[in-house]
Design a protein around this motif. Structure first.
Motif, PDB file in Angstrom:
ATOM      1  N   LEU A 118      -3.588   7.524  -5.439  1.00 22.26           N
ATOM      2  CA  LEU A 118      -3.657   7.300  -6.886  1.00 22.26           C
ATOM      3  C   LEU A 118      -2.369   6.684  -7.412  1.00 22.26           C
ATOM      4  O   LEU A 118      -2.382   5.826  -8.304  1.00 22.26           O
ATOM      5  N   PHE A 119      -1.243   7.124  -6.836  1.00 21.46           N
ATOM      6  CA  PHE A 119       0.056   6.597  -7.267  1.00 21.46           C
ATOM      7  C   PHE A 119       0.181   5.114  -6.939  1.00 21.46           C
ATOM      8  O   PHE A 119       0.690   4.323  -7.746  1.00 21.46           O
ATOM      9  N   LEU A 120      -0.289   4.709  -5.770  1.00 24.43           N
ATOM     10  CA  LEU A 120      -0.182   3.315  -5.347  1.00 24.43           C
ATOM     11  C   LEU A 120      -1.027   2.376  -6.214  1.00 24.43           C
ATOM     12  O   LEU A 120      -0.730   1.180  -6.297  1.00 24.43           O
ATOM     13  N   GLN A 121      -2.059   2.917  -6.849  1.00 27.02           N
ATOM     14  CA  GLN A 121      -2.877   2.075  -7.720  1.00 27.02           C
ATOM     15  C   GLN A 121      -2.077   1.544  -8.911  1.00 27.02           C
ATOM     16  O   GLN A 121      -2.378   0.489  -9.457  1.00 27.02           O
ATOM     17  N   ASN A 122      -1.035   2.290  -9.294  1.00 29.74           N
ATOM     18  CA  ASN A 122      -0.181   1.834 -10.396  1.00 29.74           C
ATOM     19  C   ASN A 122       0.630   0.597 -10.026  1.00 29.74           C
ATOM     20  O   ASN A 122       1.197  -0.062 -10.896  1.00 29.74           O
ATOM     21  N   TYR A 123       0.726   0.313  -8.722  1.00 30.92           N
ATOM     22  CA  TYR A 123       1.490  -0.831  -8.247  1.00 30.92           C
ATOM     23  C   TYR A 123       0.584  -1.950  -7.740  1.00 30.92           C
ATOM     24  O   TYR A 123       0.990  -2.775  -6.930  1.00 30.92           O
ATOM     25  N   GLY A 124      -0.649  -1.952  -8.221  1.00 30.38           N
ATOM     26  CA  GLY A 124      -1.551  -3.060  -7.934  1.00 30.38           C
ATOM     27  C   GLY A 124      -2.289  -2.979  -6.624  1.00 30.38           C
ATOM     28  O   GLY A 124      -2.984  -3.941  -6.253  1.00 30.38           O
ATOM     29  N   VAL A 125      -2.158  -1.880  -5.894  1.00 33.76           N
ATOM     30  CA  VAL A 125      -2.894  -1.721  -4.639  1.00 33.76           C
ATOM     31  C   VAL A 125      -4.348  -1.443  -4.976  1.00 33.76           C
ATOM     32  O   VAL A 125      -4.656  -0.635  -5.852  1.00 33.76           O
TER      33      VAL A 125
END
Length: 300
Positions: free
Chosen positions: A261-268
Motif C-alpha cells: 500500500l505504501f509503494l502505491q503512493n510512489y506510482g507503483v
C-alpha cells in the motif's frame, strides 16, 4: 518518522486478520483436521458483519453476525468432514467456493450492487485510545488508537498458547492429532474434540473476517479476503502451529501488505503491490520446504 509510523501501523492492521484466522486454524491443526475452509469462513464473516452492522446500526451486532456466519460454515464442515467422514480437502474447497458464491449472490440481492457495497449506515468497530500511552512520542501513535479487534488479537495469542499447552483441553486437542486411537481408548471421543476445534476456528476466523469489513475498511467487496485464509494456513505450517510463532509470521506478512500500500503512493501499480504478500508467502513456504529436506537428510 511519520512514514515509519505509517508502515508499522499498516503492518499491524494487515497482520490482524491473518493472525486471528491462523490462531483459529491452530486448533484444527493440532486436532488433526486439515482445514482449508478458513478463507470461506473469513469471507462469510466479512459479509454478515456488514449486514448486521448496516441493518441494526451496531458494530456489536455486526461482530455477532460475522461470527455466526463463520460458525454456519463450520457446522457444514463438521457435518460433512467429521460426521460423514468426507475428504477434508474436497470439503474445504467446496465450502470456499460456496462462501464466494453465496456472499456475491446476497450482495446483489440484498444491497442491489455489484463489486463493492459501502454506506454511511455501516457502523465500524471503534478504535481504542489508551490513556497516557497515546501521549508518548512514537510509541503512542503505534500502540494507541488501534482498532479494538487488534487488541483482542493480541490477547487471543496469549489465550491460545495457554489453552493449547497448559490445559487439559489442550492436551486432548493435541492427542486428537497425534494419536487419535489412544484418545478414543481413554474414553474421550476424537470426533467431539475435532468439532470443538472447528467451532473455535470459526470463532477466530469470524473475528478476522469482521475486522476486514468493519475495521480494516468499512465496506464489503466481492472476495475481499483475497487469499488471506490461505496465507493464514501457510503461517500455521511454517511454525508448526505455535501461537507466538504465528504472531511473528503474521506481522511479517502484514509488513509486506502495508509495504504494498505504501509503494502505491510512489506510482507503483496496485496490481503489482497486491502480489507482494503472496510472493512473500511462496518464498516463506520455499524456505520451509528446504529446511524440511535438510532435516530429513541429516536423519538419514
Amino acid at each position: 518518522m511519520n512514514v515509519l509510523i505509517g508502515l508499522i501501523t499498516g503492518m499491524i492492521s494487515g497482520a490482524t486478520p491473518i493472525l486471528l484466522a491462523a490462531l483459529g486454524g491452530t486448533f484444527t491443526f493440532y486436532a488433526g483436521v486439515f482445514n482449508i475452509a478458513m478463507e470461506g469462513m473469513m469471507l462469510m464473516a466479512a459479509f454478515f458483519a456488514v449486514l448486521g452492522s448496516f441493518f441494526f446500526h451496531s458494530w456489536v451486532i455486526g461482530l455477532a453476525f460475522g461470527v455466526l456466519g463463520s460458525l454456519t460454515l463450520a457446522l457444514i464442515f463438521i457435518l460433512f468432514s467429521v460426521k460423514l467422514e468426507t475428504d477434508e480437502f474436497v470439503t474445504g474447497i467446496a465450502l470456499n467456493l460456496f462462501a464466494l458464491g453465496i456472499t456475491t449472490y446476497f450482495l446483489r440481492q440484498i444491497f442491489k450492487v455489484k463489486g463493492v457495497f459501502t454506506s454511511k449506515s455501516i457502523v465500524p468497530v471503534p478504535q481504542l485510545h489508551i490513556p497516557f500511552i497515546e501521549k508518548i512520542p512514537f510509541v503512542g501513535p503505534v500502540l494507541s488508537g488501534r482498532n479494538l479487534i487488534v487488541y483482542i488479537a493480541v490477547i487471543a495469542t496469549v489465550f491460545c498458547y495457554y489453552l493449547i499447552f497448559k490445559t487439559r483441553f489442550g492436551l486432548r486437542l493435541r492427542a486428537a492429532g497425534y494419536n487419535a486411537d489412544s484418545l478414543d481408548s481413554s474414553g474421550v471421543r476424537t470426533s467431539r474434540i475435532r468439532m470443538q476445534a472447528l467451532l473455535l476456528c470459526a470463532l477466530f476466523c469470524g473475528l478476522g473476517g469482521a475486522f476486514l469489513s468493519l475495521g480494516y475498511v468499512t465496506l464489503f467487496a466481492e472476495n475481499m479476503t483475497a487469499g488471506r485464509g490461505w496465507i493464514s494456513l501457510a503461517a500455521i505450517i511454517l511454525v508448526d502451529g505455535h501461537p507466538y510463532g504465528i504472531a511473528a509470521i503474521s506481522l511479517l506478512f502484514g509488513f509486506f501488505d502495508g509495504l504494498g500500500l505504501f509503494l502505491q503512493n510512489y506510482g507503483v501499480a496496485s496490481q503489482f503491490t497486491a502480489m507482494i504478500p503472496y510472493i512473500a508467502t511462496l518464498f516463506a513456504l520455499y524456505v520451509y520446504a528446504q529446511r524440511r529436506r535438510e532435516k530429513k537428510r541429516k536423519r538419514v
